[in-house]
Design a protein around this motif. Structure first.
Motif, short mmCIF file in Angstrom:
data_model
loop_
_atom_site.label_atom_id
_atom_site.label_comp_id
_atom_site.label_asym_id
_atom_site.label_seq_id
_atom_site.Cartn_x
_atom_site.Cartn_y
_atom_site.Cartn_z
N ASN A 52 0.87 -1.18 0.00
CA ASN A 52 0.00 0.00 0.00
C ASN A 52 0.91 1.22 0.00
O ASN A 52 1.31 1.70 1.05
N LEU A 53 1.25 1.70 -1.20
CA LEU A 53 2.23 2.77 -1.32
C LEU A 53 1.76 4.05 -0.64
O LEU A 53 2.58 4.91 -0.30
N ALA A 54 0.46 4.19 -0.43
CA ALA A 54 -0.03 5.37 0.28
C ALA A 54 0.39 5.35 1.75
O ALA A 54 0.41 6.39 2.41
N LYS A 55 0.75 4.16 2.26
CA LYS A 55 1.14 4.02 3.67
C LYS A 55 2.65 3.77 3.82
O LYS A 55 3.09 3.39 4.90
N ARG A 56 3.44 3.98 2.77
CA ARG A 56 4.87 3.67 2.82
C ARG A 56 5.56 4.46 3.94
O ARG A 56 5.32 5.65 4.14
N PRO A 60 4.99 3.74 13.62
CA PRO A 60 4.15 2.93 14.52
C PRO A 60 2.96 3.72 15.04
O PRO A 60 2.96 4.96 15.04
N ALA A 61 1.95 2.99 15.52
CA ALA A 61 0.67 3.61 15.86
C ALA A 61 0.79 4.66 16.95
O ALA A 61 0.03 5.63 16.97
N TRP A 62 1.73 4.49 17.90
CA TRP A 62 1.82 5.42 19.02
C TRP A 62 2.58 6.71 18.67
O TRP A 62 2.67 7.61 19.49
N MET A 63 3.11 6.80 17.46
CA MET A 63 3.82 7.99 17.03
C MET A 63 2.89 8.89 16.21
O MET A 63 1.86 8.44 15.69
N GLU A 64 3.27 10.14 16.10
CA GLU A 64 2.47 11.08 15.33
C GLU A 64 2.42 10.64 13.87
O GLU A 64 3.45 10.37 13.25
N GLY A 65 1.23 10.59 13.33
CA GLY A 65 1.05 10.17 11.95
C GLY A 65 0.84 8.67 11.80
O GLY A 65 0.59 8.20 10.68
N GLY A 66 0.94 7.91 12.89
CA GLY A 66 0.75 6.47 12.83
C GLY A 66 -0.70 6.08 12.79
O GLY A 66 -1.61 6.90 12.99
N SER A 67 -0.95 4.81 12.53
CA SER A 67 -2.32 4.29 12.45
C SER A 67 -2.36 2.91 13.09
O SER A 67 -1.43 2.11 12.92
N TRP A 68 -3.44 2.63 13.81
CA TRP A 68 -3.58 1.31 14.44
C TRP A 68 -3.88 0.22 13.43
O TRP A 68 -3.89 -0.96 13.77
N ASP A 69 -4.14 0.61 12.18
CA ASP A 69 -4.23 -0.40 11.13
C ASP A 69 -2.86 -1.01 10.84
O ASP A 69 -2.77 -2.11 10.30
N TYR A 70 -1.80 -0.27 11.18
CA TYR A 70 -0.41 -0.72 11.04
C TYR A 70 0.28 -0.49 12.39
O TYR A 70 1.03 0.49 12.55
N PRO A 71 0.04 -1.35 13.38
CA PRO A 71 0.50 -1.09 14.75
C PRO A 71 2.00 -0.84 14.86
O PRO A 71 2.44 0.00 15.64
N LEU A 72 2.82 -1.56 14.08
CA LEU A 72 4.27 -1.40 14.14
C LEU A 72 4.80 -0.60 12.96
O LEU A 72 6.02 -0.55 12.74
N GLY A 73 3.92 0.03 12.21
CA GLY A 73 4.35 0.83 11.08
C GLY A 73 4.38 0.03 9.79
O GLY A 73 3.98 -1.14 9.73
N ALA A 74 4.87 0.68 8.75
CA ALA A 74 4.96 0.06 7.42
C ALA A 74 6.36 0.28 6.86
O ALA A 74 7.08 1.18 7.27
#
Length: 292
Positions: A52-56, A60-74
């Protein structure tokens, strides 16, 4: 004349230990690893290769700009780090257990006759062991990757080449010591054949040593697989091997540290747990260490 020889059974009995005596931390980590490997399709939020190149490089979710859909980031291609770490446990466990099983079986089969009969058989086996220990396994992996391409089979072959001489040397040394003991002499007096003595009286006495050695070698095998994958000569991408994931983030350590950090932590905890469990097994199964 029939003799009852109880030495092997007495030693194997010590393998049955109360679970309350086992170290909790390594057992918990290894249990989590096994459950994660077995239930990876159920535990992973998404496919480990789904991009999902839009989420490249999503943090991680707890950082600014993170999402719980990707808990550890992308990662760089927008693949979910958590899903790849989960599937990486399956790859590491499968390759390590397979390679250790093949390497241990081969090492035991060549070392038991060498240690028991000695002579020319022992000489040939030990020279082969010395030759195998002198081979740079990383170089072999690179050569195989160049000639055949990165593959699971190449990684397993390199790990087998790495572990079998270690099993052979340990088993041969233990066999030399065990065959001098009284219960082996009694078995010979009772008319037991050499094959029967090796299988029923020597091999069971090697089980504690093999358990300790295997617990340590599985950790070494995971490191070897991660190293080969990091160098690009191991598991072919886009397979979510931990070594591949660390390699993917090696140029992003400053800007996207999570790409390499979380698979690196998985490798660290797994190998540390296996080493701690191996140390505990050695202390528990060695009579001298138990007395200390």
């Amino acid at each position: 004349m029939e003799l009852t020889i109880r030495a092997p059974a007495a030693r194997i009995k010590r393998l049955v230990v109360p679970l309350r005596e086992a170290p909790a931390f390594p057992l918990a980590i290894l249990l989590l690893l096994i459950v994660t490997a077995l239930l990876a399709p159920m535990l992973a939020p998404v496919s480990p290769t789904e991009q999902n190149l839009a989420k490249r490089l999503l943090p991680p979710a707890w950082m600014e700009g993170g999402s719980w859909d990707y808990p550890l980031g992308a990662d760089l291609f927008g693949r979910d780090i958590l899903s790849r770490v989960i599937y990486g446990a399956r790859i590491s466990l499968t390759i390590s257990v397979t390679a250790i099983g093949v390497g241990a079986l081969f090492g035991i089969l060549v070392a038991l006759p060498a240690g028991y009969w000695g002579g020319m058989v022992d000489l040939l086996v030990m020279r082969a062991v010395d030759a195998a220990l002198s081979i740079p396994t990383i170089l072999v992996g690179i050569v195989l990757a160049v000639t055949l391409g990165p593959s699971y089979e190449a990684v397993i072959f390199v790990i087998v080449l790495f572990v079998w001489p270690r099993y052979a040397r340990q088993v041969r040394g233990e066999t030399l010591a065990i065959k001098q003991r009284d219960f082996i002499a009694l078995a010979k007096i009772a008319g037991s054949s050499s094959v029967r003595i090796i299988l029923l009286h020597i091999l069971p006495n090697l089980v504690p040593t093999l358990l300790v050695l295997s617990s340590l070698q599985v950790g070494a095998a995971i490191i070897m697989e991660a190293t080969l994958s990091f160098l690009g000569v191991g598991i072919p991408p886009p397979a979510p091997a931990w070594g591949v994931m660390v390699a993917d983030g090696k140029d992003l350590v400053v800007t996207a540290w999570w790409v390499s950090l979380f698979p690196g932590i998985a490798i660290l905890l797994t190998v540390l747990s296996l080493n701690l469990l191996g140390d505990w097994l050695r202390d528990r199964l060695d009579p001298k260490l138990r007395q200390v």
